[in-house]
Design a protein around this motif. Structure first.
Motif, PDB file in Angstrom:
ATOM      1  N   UNK A   1       2.821  14.915   6.984  1.00 33.72           N
ATOM      2  CA  UNK A   1       3.051  15.581   5.700  1.00 33.72           C
ATOM      3  C   UNK A   1       4.487  16.093   5.628  1.00 33.72           C
ATOM      4  N   UNK A   2       5.119  15.873   4.464  1.00 31.83           N
ATOM      5  CA  UNK A   2       6.504  16.288   4.240  1.00 31.83           C
ATOM      6  C   UNK A   2       6.597  17.054   2.929  1.00 31.83           C
ATOM      7  N   UNK A   3       7.600  17.924   2.779  1.00 27.47           N
ATOM      8  CA  UNK A   3       7.730  18.675   1.524  1.00 27.47           C
ATOM      9  C   UNK A   3       8.206  17.781   0.386  1.00 27.47           C
ATOM     10  N   UNK A   4       7.943  18.249  -0.846  1.00 23.84           N
ATOM     11  CA  UNK A   4       8.388  17.524  -2.029  1.00 23.84           C
ATOM     12  C   UNK A   4       7.385  16.466  -2.451  1.00 23.84           C
ATOM     13  N   UNK A  23       7.308  15.937  -9.043  1.00 25.77           N
ATOM     14  CA  UNK A  23       8.322  16.913  -9.421  1.00 25.77           C
ATOM     15  C   UNK A  23       9.379  16.300 -10.342  1.00 25.77           C
ATOM     16  N   UNK A  24       9.466  14.963 -10.367  1.00 32.37           N
ATOM     17  CA  UNK A  24      10.422  14.285 -11.245  1.00 32.37           C
ATOM     18  C   UNK A  24       9.697  13.640 -12.418  1.00 32.37           C
ATOM     19  N   UNK A  25       8.793  14.404 -13.040  1.00 31.27           N
ATOM     20  CA  UNK A  25       7.951  13.847 -14.104  1.00 31.27           C
ATOM     21  C   UNK A  25       8.782  13.335 -15.277  1.00 31.27           C
ATOM     22  N   UNK A  26       9.968  13.866 -15.452  1.00 29.20           N
ATOM     23  CA  UNK A  26      10.785  13.409 -16.571  1.00 29.20           C
ATOM     24  C   UNK A  26      11.624  12.188 -16.262  1.00 29.20           C
ATOM     25  N   UNK A  27      11.701  11.761 -14.989  1.00 28.12           N
ATOM     26  CA  UNK A  27      12.567  10.637 -14.623  1.00 28.12           C
ATOM     27  C   UNK A  27      11.800   9.395 -14.186  1.00 28.12           C
ATOM     28  N   UNK A  28      10.675   9.567 -13.438  1.00 25.18           N
ATOM     29  CA  UNK A  28      10.040   8.372 -12.848  1.00 25.18           C
ATOM     30  C   UNK A  28       9.494   7.384 -13.874  1.00 25.18           C
ATOM     31  N   UNK A  29       9.045   7.806 -15.100  1.00 24.82           N
ATOM     32  CA  UNK A  29       8.573   6.784 -16.046  1.00 24.82           C
ATOM     33  C   UNK A  29       9.643   5.758 -16.392  1.00 24.82           C
ATOM     34  N   UNK A  30      10.933   6.162 -16.436  1.00 26.32           N
ATOM     35  CA  UNK A  30      11.989   5.186 -16.718  1.00 26.32           C
ATOM     36  C   UNK A  30      12.106   4.173 -15.586  1.00 26.32           C
ATOM     37  N   UNK A  64       0.865  -1.186   0.000  1.00 29.30           N
ATOM     38  CA  UNK A  64       0.000   0.000   0.000  1.00 29.30           C
ATOM     39  C   UNK A  64       0.903   1.239   0.000  1.00 29.30           C
ATOM     40  N   UNK A  65       0.924   1.978  -1.101  1.00 23.61           N
ATOM     41  CA  UNK A  65       1.794   3.134  -1.289  1.00 23.61           C
ATOM     42  C   UNK A  65       0.956   4.402  -1.141  1.00 23.61           C
ATOM     43  N   UNK A  66       1.278   5.249  -0.140  1.00 27.38           N
ATOM     44  CA  UNK A  66       0.474   6.435   0.183  1.00 27.38           C
ATOM     45  C   UNK A  66       1.289   7.698  -0.015  1.00 27.38           C
ATOM     46  N   UNK A  67       0.635   8.697  -0.592  1.00 24.53           N
ATOM     47  CA  UNK A  67       1.226  10.018  -0.811  1.00 24.53           C
ATOM     48  C   UNK A  67       1.125  10.829   0.486  1.00 24.53           C
ATOM     49  N   UNK A  68       2.278  11.225   1.054  1.00 23.95           N
ATOM     50  CA  UNK A  68       2.288  12.073   2.255  1.00 23.95           C
ATOM     51  C   UNK A  68       2.984  13.401   1.969  1.00 23.95           C
ATOM     52  N   UNK A  69       2.933  13.847   0.710  1.00 26.79           N
ATOM     53  CA  UNK A  69       3.499  15.148   0.374  1.00 26.79           C
ATOM     54  C   UNK A  69       2.593  16.246   0.911  1.00 26.79           C
ATOM     55  N   UNK A  70       3.040  17.494   0.770  1.00 26.10           N
ATOM     56  CA  UNK A  70       2.241  18.618   1.259  1.00 26.10           C
ATOM     57  C   UNK A  70       0.886  18.692   0.549  1.00 26.10           C
ATOM     58  N   UNK A  71       0.805  18.182  -0.681  1.00 23.69           N
ATOM     59  CA  UNK A  71      -0.481  18.182  -1.386  1.00 23.69           C
ATOM     60  C   UNK A  71      -1.496  17.275  -0.713  1.00 23.69           C
ATOM     61  N   UNK A  72      -1.027  16.266   0.047  1.00 22.61           N
ATOM     62  CA  UNK A  72      -1.921  15.324   0.718  1.00 22.61           C
ATOM     63  C   UNK A  72      -2.181  15.710   2.165  1.00 22.61           C
TER      64      UNK A  72
END
Length: 586
Positions: free
Chosen positions: A445-448, A490-497, A378-386
């Protein structure tokens, strides 16, 4: 304010200059002031020897020029604050000296403290009226700034040092303490309210799950009854299976039913025989036509024929979209499947999609359930947006623990791990079997917001933990990842690889992606391992509400996974609650 006197003029009456040395306690720094008739007082300067001898009998006053330091508390002087209803209390540390002895004598300043404190009290009172009772430190800073420089008073005295300490008086201090207690109580009330609301939502989630379970069981019972003969004998046998204590009564009812059926059969045969005799006697049919007449009029009697035979005939096709380990294309989705259903074991693919370690064949649906496990991440987003939905996600973890702890059979077939991500990735719950003793991790919540670190963590964990599970049980099914995305990467250009490397891995998982933030549908479609496994919140939905719906989706999915594993296969089926929708349906 109670203080002792500070006399700057050391003699009450004018004395001759020759007697100055006889004054008791004469300080080292003094000034000699001579009264002059009809003119100003004269201060003695450096004299010659002749002037000293001739002026020995001249009358004079002796003025103390020493530095003086005093401390006092302005407790009785009313220092009213800005609201006019409360008062400050000031503590003074003041230093002063005489700069003009003539003025001190002219003004007959016998007590220096009266002059000094009178001046300071007026200034402190004016400053205190500009501040609220809770702003004592601000008033203190203002006063110390204003009184920091030397102050020359017209009475001939210089205030060369002054420090003021301001604080509320006893009544005002009690008032401030009451205000602080009220604020703390209010904050405590807010936290208590959040706990009660969270518990209520958790109870509501659990009740929803139980209601769903009841509806599914009722539906399953209706499906079973739809393919079951509903004659008297079948109903009695079903009742006997559920209530064996009624065996005697059930056998009696069954015997009566058979007797009634036999009587109805005899009556039917007698009527059929009379009808045949009548037809033969009237020449309507011949004896050679009797076999065909029996089949056409009396009806078929062979087992497995007629209406009863059709109901008993096996071979009903399975529901579309539900593929098991033994079916063709296990682990993939047929183009015609209306639901998202997949199966397969963790391990290298062999072409059929159903893989079993140890070289054995895939287990068909009819085989006994294997002793297997399904690793779930179970992978959860804990960025500031969440940040706006962390409370709901924490409640979701507690609800998931309650669900699995109350279903030990399902929990035994699942190993759960929780991973959070923001700028990095953290495993907050290692892969484990969930029980009541399992600690529910807290979320912060954490930044990034980057997807790459959590995908790399999955790529590292899957082979290690899968191999470890293979040492414990003979069969491990393909891992499942439930990925919640709220913030934009924020790493939209790297994570797909990194995702492409994970999909090509030997132990590549099924990835169910749920996007509930901005551009959630597009993000989910890019993350999901198959289009049918991409889920997104409906347009305009609040993030907190969508997190609640994601909790329902996770609980339903794990229940279905666990039950399918107990049945000897793996079925990944998504039942989207209201508020979530599959991306392929949009």
């Amino acid at each position: 304010m109670s203080v002792s006197l500070v006399s700057l003029i050391l003699n009450d009456r004018a004395i001759s200059r020759s007697r100055v040395g006889d004054l008791p306690g004469l300080p080292p720094a003094v000034a000699i002031v001579y009264p002059v008739e009809g003119g100003p007082f004269e201060v003695e300067t450096v004299r010659t020897l002749g002037q000293r001898w001739l002026g020995r009998g001249r009358l004079c006053f002796v003025v103390d020029l020493s530095d003086h330091r005093r401390q006092a508390v302005l407790s009785k002087t009313p220092l009213t604050c800005k609201d006019g209803g409360h008062r400050f209390q000031a503590t003074l540390d003041v230093g002063f000296r005489v700069h003009d002895p003539a003025r001190v004598v002219t003004g007959n300043v016998r007590d220096a403290l009266t002059v000094v404190y009178g001046h300071l009290t007026d200034r402190i009172r004016l400053c205190a009226a500009q501040f609220a009772i809770t702003e004592a430190m601000a008033a203190q800073r203002r006063l110390n700034q204003e009184l920091g420089a030397e102050i020359r008073l017209p009475e001939g005295i210089t205030i060369y040092y002054c420090k003021v300490q301001m604080e509320p008086d006893a009544a005002a201090a009690e008032h401030i303490q009451e205000l602080e207690r009220a604020r703390r109580q209010a904050r405590l009330g807010v936290h208590t309210h959040e706990i009660v609301v969270g518990q209520a939502r958790s109870d509501e989630h659990v009740e929803d799950i139980r209601a769903d379970g009841r509806r599914r069981r009722q539906s399953a019972e209706r499906e079973v009854l739809a393919g079951t003969r509903l004659d008297v004998e079948s109903l009695i046998r079903e009742h006997l299976a559920r209530h064996p204590e009624d065996t005697a009564q059930a056998m009696e009812l069954l015997a009566r039913a058979k007797e009634a059926e036999q009587a109805r059969g005899d009556l039917r045969d007698e009527r059929h025989a009379e009808m045949v005799r009548y037809l033969v006697e009237r020449g309507v049919v011949r004896e050679v036509d009797l076999p065909g007449l029996r089949r056409g009029v009396l009806g078929p009697s062979a087992p497995g024929s007629g209406v009863a035979g059709v109901l008993e005939r096996p071979g009903n096709p399975p529901a579309r979209g539900a593929l098991t380990d033994g079916g063709a294309g296990a682990g993939s989705v047929p183009a015609s499947a209306p639901a998202s259903a997949y199966a397969g074991e963790a391990g290298p693919d062999t072409g059929t999609g159903a893989v079993q370690w140890g070289g054995g064949p895939a287990v068909p649906p009819s085989s006994a359930p294997p002793s297997g496990l399904i690793p779930v991440y179970l992978v959860l987003d804990t960025s500031s947006a969440a940040a706006g939905c962390l409370t709901e996600l924490g409640n979701a973890l507690r609800s998931l623990q309650t669900l699995l702890a109350n279903s030990p059979d399902v929990a035994g077939a699942i190993r759960l791990s929780v991973i959070t991500y923001a700028d990095g990735a953290d495993v907050v719950l290692p892969l484990t079997e969930v029980t009541w003793r399992t600690g529910v991790p807290g979320l912060t919540a954490l930044p990034g917001c980057r997807y790459g670190p959590v995908l790399r963590r999955l790529k590292d964990l899957l082979p290690l933990e899968t191999e470890r599970l293979k040492e414990q049980v003979p069969r491990v099914l393909r891992p499942v990842v439930l990925f919640l995305a709220v913030g934009q990467a924020e790493d939209d250009g790297q994570w797909p690889d990194v995702l492409a490397e994970l999909r090509q891995h030997r132990y590549h998982p099924h990835i169910v992606a749920c996007g509930i933030g901005a551009d959630g549908a597009r993000t989910a479609a890019r993350l999901a391992s198959l289009p049918e496994l991409a889920v997104a919140a409906v347009d305009g939905a609040e993030v907190a509400r969508s997190a609640v719906q994601f909790s329902v989706l996770v609980q339903r999915t794990l229940l279905h996974l666990g039950r399918s594993a107990l049945a000897g296969r793996m079925e990944l089926s998504l039942e989207c609650p209201q508020g979530l929708t599959r991306v392929v349906d949009e």
